[in-house]
Write a protein that holds these residues in place. Structure first.
Motif, PDB file in Angstrom:
ATOM      1  N   SER A 280     -19.740  -0.924  -8.532  1.00 37.12           N
ATOM      2  CA  SER A 280     -18.426  -0.950  -9.179  1.00 37.12           C
ATOM      3  C   SER A 280     -17.786   0.442  -9.159  1.00 37.12           C
ATOM      4  O   SER A 280     -16.595   0.592  -8.864  1.00 37.12           O
ATOM      5  CB  SER A 280     -18.548  -1.455 -10.613  1.00 37.12           C
ATOM      6  N   ARG A 281     -18.572   1.479  -9.431  1.00 42.55           N
ATOM      7  CA  ARG A 281     -18.029   2.838  -9.431  1.00 42.55           C
ATOM      8  C   ARG A 281     -17.884   3.381  -8.020  1.00 42.55           C
ATOM      9  O   ARG A 281     -16.896   4.041  -7.694  1.00 42.55           O
ATOM     10  CB  ARG A 281     -18.935   3.765 -10.248  1.00 42.55           C
ATOM     11  N   LEU A 282     -18.882   3.124  -7.190  1.00 38.56           N
ATOM     12  CA  LEU A 282     -18.876   3.720  -5.857  1.00 38.56           C
ATOM     13  C   LEU A 282     -17.840   3.073  -4.944  1.00 38.56           C
ATOM     14  O   LEU A 282     -17.197   3.761  -4.145  1.00 38.56           O
ATOM     15  CB  LEU A 282     -20.275   3.621  -5.248  1.00 38.56           C
ATOM     16  N   ARG A 283     -17.656   1.770  -5.056  1.00 41.50           N
ATOM     17  CA  ARG A 283     -16.630   1.131  -4.222  1.00 41.50           C
ATOM     18  C   ARG A 283     -15.231   1.538  -4.682  1.00 41.50           C
ATOM     19  O   ARG A 283     -14.307   1.626  -3.863  1.00 41.50           O
ATOM     20  CB  ARG A 283     -16.803  -0.397  -4.241  1.00 41.50           C
ATOM     21  N   TYR A 284     -15.088   1.803  -5.982  1.00 39.92           N
ATOM     22  CA  TYR A 284     -13.801   2.340  -6.451  1.00 39.92           C
ATOM     23  C   TYR A 284     -13.562   3.728  -5.853  1.00 39.92           C
ATOM     24  O   TYR A 284     -12.462   4.030  -5.366  1.00 39.92           O
ATOM     25  CB  TYR A 284     -13.786   2.412  -7.975  1.00 39.92           C
ATOM     26  N   ALA A 285     -14.593   4.599  -5.885  1.00 43.61           N
ATOM     27  CA  ALA A 285     -14.457   5.929  -5.302  1.00 43.61           C
ATOM     28  C   ALA A 285     -14.164   5.826  -3.803  1.00 43.61           C
ATOM     29  O   ALA A 285     -13.359   6.594  -3.251  1.00 43.61           O
ATOM     30  CB  ALA A 285     -15.726   6.746  -5.549  1.00 43.61           C
ATOM     31  N   LEU A 286     -14.806   4.879  -3.138  1.00 45.53           N
ATOM     32  CA  LEU A 286     -14.565   4.676  -1.707  1.00 45.53           C
ATOM     33  C   LEU A 286     -13.129   4.215  -1.461  1.00 45.53           C
ATOM     34  O   LEU A 286     -12.472   4.666  -0.504  1.00 45.53           O
ATOM     35  CB  LEU A 286     -15.562   3.645  -1.178  1.00 45.53           C
ATOM     36  N   ALA A 287     -12.621   3.353  -2.340  1.00 46.24           N
ATOM     37  CA  ALA A 287     -11.233   2.914  -2.212  1.00 46.24           C
ATOM     38  C   ALA A 287     -10.271   4.091  -2.375  1.00 46.24           C
ATOM     39  O   ALA A 287      -9.276   4.206  -1.635  1.00 46.24           O
ATOM     40  CB  ALA A 287     -10.929   1.834  -3.253  1.00 46.24           C
ATOM     41  N   LEU A 288     -10.560   4.962  -3.342  1.00 42.27           N
ATOM     42  CA  LEU A 288      -9.723   6.147  -3.520  1.00 42.27           C
ATOM     43  C   LEU A 288      -9.727   7.009  -2.262  1.00 42.27           C
ATOM     44  O   LEU A 288      -8.680   7.505  -1.827  1.00 42.27           O
ATOM     45  CB  LEU A 288     -10.238   6.975  -4.699  1.00 42.27           C
ATOM     46  N   ALA A 289     -10.926   7.230  -1.694  1.00 42.63           N
ATOM     47  CA  ALA A 289     -11.026   8.065  -0.504  1.00 42.63           C
ATOM     48  C   ALA A 289     -10.239   7.453   0.657  1.00 42.63           C
ATOM     49  O   ALA A 289      -9.504   8.151   1.373  1.00 42.63           O
ATOM     50  CB  ALA A 289     -12.495   8.246  -0.128  1.00 42.63           C
ATOM     51  N   LEU A 290     -10.386   6.145   0.853  1.00 41.34           N
ATOM     52  CA  LEU A 290      -9.662   5.480   1.940  1.00 41.34           C
ATOM     53  C   LEU A 290      -8.158   5.528   1.712  1.00 41.34           C
ATOM     54  O   LEU A 290      -7.378   5.664   2.669  1.00 41.34           O
ATOM     55  CB  LEU A 290     -10.146   4.030   2.056  1.00 41.34           C
ATOM     56  N   GLN A 291      -7.730   5.418   0.467  1.00 44.93           N
ATOM     57  CA  GLN A 291      -6.303   5.526   0.165  1.00 44.93           C
ATOM     58  C   GLN A 291      -5.782   6.907   0.560  1.00 44.93           C
ATOM     59  O   GLN A 291      -4.717   7.038   1.164  1.00 44.93           O
ATOM     60  CB  GLN A 291      -6.059   5.288  -1.328  1.00 44.93           C
ATOM     61  N   ARG A 292      -6.557   7.955   0.200  1.00 46.49           N
ATOM     62  CA  ARG A 292      -6.138   9.316   0.544  1.00 46.49           C
ATOM     63  C   ARG A 292      -6.085   9.526   2.058  1.00 46.49           C
ATOM     64  O   ARG A 292      -5.328  10.357   2.537  1.00 46.49           O
ATOM     65  CB  ARG A 292      -7.102  10.327  -0.064  1.00 46.49           C
ATOM     66  N   GLU A 293      -6.896   8.783   2.791  1.00 45.37           N
ATOM     67  CA  GLU A 293      -6.891   8.892   4.253  1.00 45.37           C
ATOM     68  C   GLU A 293      -5.804   8.039   4.898  1.00 45.37           C
ATOM     69  O   GLU A 293      -5.652   8.055   6.115  1.00 45.37           O
ATOM     70  CB  GLU A 293      -8.260   8.482   4.803  1.00 45.37           C
ATOM     71  N   GLY A 294      -5.074   7.277   4.096  1.00 44.64           N
ATOM     72  CA  GLY A 294      -4.026   6.430   4.633  1.00 44.64           C
ATOM     73  C   GLY A 294      -4.506   5.095   5.158  1.00 44.64           C
ATOM     74  O   GLY A 294      -3.732   4.355   5.762  1.00 44.64           O
TER      75      GLY A 294
END
Length: 457
Positions: A280-294
């Motif tokens: 739950s926490r790590l996939r959220y962090a991964l989503a944030l990272a992917l968002q920042r990458e466009g």
């Protein structure tokens, strides 16, 4: 956990509770699982069996009703010590909440056995020997329990006591922070983390392994306050000191994403997921990272996966924001509306819902939404900015210029203020001086991007 390990853990907790019943402040209100679980379980079983055996031996040797009653009460107390931990575990911890249930029969047993011993050994010269011995023991028990009443009456105090004894008590940190997250009092998380670190000043040393959970919590608090640099510093310190601690890795992945290092954040989150970290926490962090990458479609899929894994507000807010960016306004509203219903003061959810209405051309819904977001958080610059543009496009110039002046007064360093004044033809003299700008160009600026919170889940 195999049943033998479960049994060993249960016996360890039963003995721990029996000691807490005698002296509630001697041990942690909620013990950590012992490192040598099998050995701890065997020793606990031996200690409990020895207590039962000694009481039976004493009753047989005294051969009096009082001694037999005392032994029976002790057996009852140990039975309670074995039964009560079955309830006060998991979400119903800390264990010390059950101390009184064991203390009553235990101190009654000790008082009865003391009276039996006094009757046998003090002789007839002591007229009130039985009563005197019982009163002394009951008095000792009363002193222990009354003195510990403030602790035993407050789970929050128990968790603080557990954390004071062990700065690495992850459960204690989570229990102290969780109510603040649920009530969205995220500004108070930093105070909890600071108090924890103050309890263990050695944690300030670079090599200290303790209080990694408190450093991770402070990183979370600093993410909420948008101090990404300080949050990243705390998260990296926690990760370095406790590389095996999964919560520290999740905090680092999120901090890296917010601090603008998405590639490293993505690598950290993916590695932690492979190691069995909290999805739950790590996939959220991964989503944030992917968002920042466009990589918005991938980010949205990860945000939805985080929600399915049990993530809360942050992931839902991010999923709603990504749906807005994808043009899926119905999907965005489905994610955001429950947040606003659950907490009518959730400024970011209200802002995003207003943005959905704005993109649909719903003037009244957008205006009311932006105003609600500003009422919940007067520092919401995007809500004020969009409100000025919304009313300007609707031809309500006086209200638009009112919001422009409010924007410039509240956010004097925001470069959008000057452009907004030019667009709406707002004189700057009423908003802090300066000559009037050129006539408005009539350009229609798009609303700001949706808010994707970096606050608590």
């Amino acid at each position: 956990m195999p049943w033998l390990a479960e049994l060993a853990l249960h016996l360890s907790r039963a003995l721990h509770l029996a000691v807490l019943a005698i002296a509630p402040t001697w041990l942690s209100p909620e013990p950590l699982p012992p490192s040598a679980l099998a050995l701890s379980g065997a020793l606990s079983a031996a200690a409990l069996a020895a207590a039962l055996g000694l009481s039976a031996w004493f009753a047989a040797r005294m051969d009096t009703r009082l001694a037999r009653n005392g032994a029976a009460l002790l057996w009852l107390a140990i039975a309670a010590a074995l039964a009560v931990p079955l309830y006060y575990r998991g979400p119903r911890a800390p264990l010390a909440q059950g101390a009184v249930l064991v203390a009553v029969p235990l101190w009654a047993a000790l008082a009865t056995l003391a009276a039996a011993a006094a009757e046998q050994w003090l002789g007839s010269a002591f007229k009130h020997r039985r009563m005197g011995a019982a009163i002394v023991v009951i008095g000792l028990g009363a002193v222990q329990l009354v003195g510990a009443a403030p602790l035993l009456g407050s789970p929050e105090r128990m968790w603080w006591a557990a954390l004071r004894r062990d700065g690495a008590h992850l459960r204690a940190v989570d229990e102290l922070a969780r109510p603040l997250r649920e009530r969205r009092k995220l500004d108070e998380l930093d105070a909890v983390a600071a108090r924890c670190l103050k309890m263990h000043p050695a944690a300030a040393a670079p090599a200290a392994p303790a209080t990694c959970a408190c450093l991770s919590l402070r990183a979370e608090a600093r993410l909420h306050s948008r101090n990404a640099v300080a949050a990243l510093r705390d998260a990296e310190a926690a990760r370095e000191r406790c590389p095996e601690q999964k919560s520290a890795r999740a905090a680092l992945a999120e901090a890296l994403a917010v601090a603008g290092r998405p590639e490293r954040a993505r690598a950290e989150a993916q590695a932690a997921l492979e190691d069995g970290g909290d999805p739950s926490r790590l996939r959220y962090a991964l989503a944030l990272a992917l968002q920042r990458e466009g990589r918005l479609s991938e980010a949205r899929a990860e945000a939805e996966g985080a929600i399915e894994a049990g993530a809360g507000r942050k992931a839902r807010l991010l999923a709603g924001a990504l749906a807005i960016l994808a043009g899926d306004l119905d999907g965005a509203r489905a994610r955001l509306a429950p947040l606003a219903e659950q907490d009518p003061s959730d400024a970011e959810a209200l802002y995003n819902l207003a943005l959905v209405a704005d993109k649909r051309g719903d003037y009244n819904g957008a205006r009311q939404g932006y105003l609600a977001a500003l009422k919940a958080d007067p520092r919401n610059a995007d809500a004020r900015y969009n409100l000025a543009l919304l009313t300007f496009r609707a031809g309500i110039l006086e209200e638009s210029r009112h919001h422009v002046r409010k924007f410039i007064d509240a956010f004097p360093d925001d470069p959008r203020g000057q452009k907004l004044a030019q667009t709406t033809g707002t004189p700057l003299g009423a908003a802090g001086g300066g000559s009037a700008p050129p006539a408005p160009s009539g350009a229609r600026r798009p609303p700001q991007e949706p808010a994707a919170s970096s606050g608590s889940r």
